[in-house]
Enzyme design. Structure first.
Site, PDB file in Angstrom:
ATOM      1  N   LYS A  73       0.783  -1.217  -0.006  1.00 13.02           N
ATOM      2  CA  LYS A  73      -0.067   0.126  -0.079  1.00 13.02           C
ATOM      3  C   LYS A  73       0.993   1.263  -0.058  1.00 13.02           C
ATOM      4  O   LYS A  73       1.768   1.213   0.816  1.00 13.02           O
ATOM      5  CB  LYS A  73      -0.773   0.105   1.245  1.00 13.02           C
ATOM      6  CG  LYS A  73      -2.291  -0.674   1.025  1.00 13.02           C
ATOM      7  CD  LYS A  73      -3.317  -0.480   2.298  1.00 13.02           C
ATOM      8  CE  LYS A  73      -4.352  -1.076   1.730  1.00 13.02           C
ATOM      9  NZ  LYS A  73      -5.561  -1.278   2.801  1.00 13.02           N
ATOM     10  N   ASP A 193      12.435  10.132  -5.728  1.00 12.23           N
ATOM     11  CA  ASP A 193      12.007   9.686  -4.387  1.00 12.23           C
ATOM     12  C   ASP A 193      12.598   8.201  -4.302  1.00 12.23           C
ATOM     13  O   ASP A 193      12.123   7.279  -3.772  1.00 12.23           O
ATOM     14  CB  ASP A 193      10.526   9.271  -4.611  1.00 12.23           C
ATOM     15  CG  ASP A 193       9.765   8.883  -3.382  1.00 12.23           C
ATOM     16  OD1 ASP A 193      10.377   9.364  -2.300  1.00 12.23           O
ATOM     17  OD2 ASP A 193       8.582   8.679  -3.277  1.00 12.23           O
TER      18      ASP A 193
HETATM   19  P1  ADP Z   1       3.487   3.969  -4.228  1.00 12.23           P
HETATM   20  O1  ADP Z   1       3.699   5.151  -5.430  1.00 12.23           O
HETATM   21  O2  ADP Z   1       2.086   4.223  -3.596  1.00 12.23           O
HETATM   22  O3  ADP Z   1       4.449   4.425  -3.103  1.00 12.23           O
HETATM   23  P2  ADP Z   1       4.909   1.787  -5.148  1.00 12.23           P
HETATM   24  O4  ADP Z   1       5.273   1.468  -6.511  1.00 12.23           O
HETATM   25  O5  ADP Z   1       6.068   2.321  -4.154  1.00 12.23           O
HETATM   26  O6  ADP Z   1       3.693   2.536  -4.701  1.00 12.23           O
HETATM   27  O7  ADP Z   1       4.586   0.282  -4.228  1.00 12.23           O
HETATM   28  C1  ADP Z   1       4.295   0.247  -3.053  1.00 12.23           C
HETATM   29  C2  ADP Z   1       4.934  -1.004  -2.400  1.00 12.23           C
HETATM   30  O8  ADP Z   1       4.129  -1.983  -3.050  1.00 12.23           O
HETATM   31  C3  ADP Z   1       6.252  -1.458  -2.540  1.00 12.23           C
HETATM   32  O9  ADP Z   1       7.109  -0.720  -1.424  1.00 12.23           O
HETATM   33  C4  ADP Z   1       6.528  -2.827  -2.472  1.00 12.23           C
HETATM   34  O10 ADP Z   1       6.356  -3.366  -1.242  1.00 12.23           O
HETATM   35  C5  ADP Z   1       5.164  -3.185  -3.181  1.00 12.23           C
HETATM   36  N1  ADP Z   1       5.280  -3.325  -4.757  1.00 12.23           N
HETATM   37  C6  ADP Z   1       5.268  -2.169  -5.610  1.00 12.23           C
HETATM   38  N2  ADP Z   1       5.265  -3.131  -6.649  1.00 12.23           N
HETATM   39  C7  ADP Z   1       5.774  -4.434  -6.706  1.00 12.23           C
HETATM   40  C8  ADP Z   1       6.200  -5.192  -7.671  1.00 12.23           C
HETATM   41  N3  ADP Z   1       6.369  -5.277  -8.858  1.00 12.23           N
HETATM   42  N4  ADP Z   1       6.370  -6.697  -6.970  1.00 12.23           N
HETATM   43  C9  ADP Z   1       6.108  -6.898  -5.625  1.00 12.23           C
HETATM   44  N5  ADP Z   1       6.101  -5.929  -4.754  1.00 12.23           N
HETATM   45  C10 ADP Z   1       5.650  -4.566  -5.152  1.00 12.23           C
HETATM   46 MG    MG Z   2       6.609   4.308  -3.258  1.00  9.45          MG
END
Ligand code: ADP
Ligand code: MG
Length: 304
Positions: A73, A193
């Site tokens: 999330k 970021d």
């Molecule tokens: P936001 O923009 O809301 O911060 P993120 O892209 O950073 O979203 O993703 C939030 C979290 O979801 C990450 O910290 C990770 O734990 C999980 N996550 C995101 N993308 C992947 C992926 N491709 N495979 C596994 N886990 C993922």
């Molecule tokens: Mg993120």
């Protein structure tokens, strides 16, 4: 006519058999282990047609995905593990009000020549109207180890594991920052970021950089930095002092790269803190110095 259609349908499935071999297929003739997706993406990447799959293919893939469980999330929505033709994919679903962030992230991922083993692989973007609201999807490769932050919380690294994580993350960042000149060139991109929660750990123990929603591109011919008009800011804990006090020169692209390196230094520190030497957590500062030394050597060798 019906018999002919039946034969033709069966025949159309056959090329997969030749291409991937029968042992990679399941009963429905679907390909396992991410092969079909990989081949599709590779074909398009190497066809010289630029970035990512054509929009229609992206939409078709997105609409065939079944969502299974939430795996993360963030500030802008949820990340799900989904299945597409027997393969795991990650689906980031943005809140409707975050349309700009979704659009921006999809746009950055589709930058020409961005694909790199240490940058999260983009598959598709789609907006679906489910009757009540519009769902904004971003589909990427799925990495079961999750974020570097989560990985370091549950894993202790040895020296080689540490170097693998650090070097792969540095390669991803170097590729992002690098401008590639040519007709199919890539602009330099700054992430803005960088943090361990925005890096994912692959099965082979290397990292890839994710969450490009805040990234900025640099057009070197006009020296223009395209800061997107969304309200998002980076993560305070990882921000360089000049970003925190807003004294950064936003017209000078190099400043964004420098701020990324500051954040990257903190990520290296996190990796070093979870490294054990001979069963002991030695002084983190020593390991950090060792890590920096290894990386400097690597950089020197690469640039020779
Ligand atoms: P936001 O923009 O809301 O911060 P993120 O892209 O950073 O979203 O993703 C939030 C979290 O979801 C990450 O910290 C990770 O734990 C999980 N996550 C995101 N993308 C992947 C992926 N491709 N495979 C596994 N886990 C993922
Ligand atoms: Mg993120």
């Amino acid at each position: 006519m019906l018999v002919m259609c039946g034969v033709q349908r069966r025949w159309r499935r056959r090329p997969h058999l030749h291409k991937y071999g029968p042992n990679m297929m399941d009963a429905d003739g679907l390909v396992h282990d991410g092969q079909l997706l990989r081949e599709l993406l590779d074909d398009w990447t190497h066809s010289g047609s630029g970035s990512g799959l054509p929009l229609l293919v992206q939409r078709t893939i997105a609409r065939q995905i079944q969502l299974h469980e939430i795996i993360g999330k963030g500030r802008y929505g949820e990340v799900w593990r989904g299945r597409w033709r027997g393969e795991n994919v990650a689906v980031k679903i943005f809140h409707t009000r975050e349309e700009r962030s979704w659009f921006r992230e999809a746009e950055v991922y589709q930058t020409v020549m961005l694909r790199h083993e240490n940058i999260l692989g983009f598959i598709a973007a789609d907006n679906k109207d489910n009757g009540t609201w519009t769902q904004l999807w971003l589909v990427t490769d799925y990495h079961e180890n999750g974020s570097l932050f989560d990985y370091l919380n549950r894993t202790v690294c040895d020296i080689s594991g540490m170097v693998k994580l650090a070097l792969s993350a540095a390669s991803g960042l170097a590729h992002l920052h690098m401008e590639i000149v040519g007709t199919q060139g890539k602009p330099a991109i700054a992430h803005r970021d960088l943090k361990s929660k925005n890096m994912l750990v692959k099965k082979n123990g290397t990292c890839c950089i994710a969450d490009l929603g805040l990234a900025v591109k640099h057009d070197s011919s006009t020296d223009y930095v395209d800061i997107a008009p969304n309200n998002r800011v980076g993560t305070k804990r990882y921000m360089a002092p000049e970003v925190l006090d807003n004294s950064i020169n936003k017209d000078h692209f190099e400043c964004f790269k420098r701020a990324d390196i500051y954040s990257f230094g903190l990520v290296l520190w996190e990796i070093a803190r979870r490294t054990s030497v001979g069963g002991l957590f030695k002084n983190a500062a020593n390991i950090y110095s060792l890590l920096l030394l290894c990386m400097s050597f690597q950089w020197i060798f690469c640039s020779l």
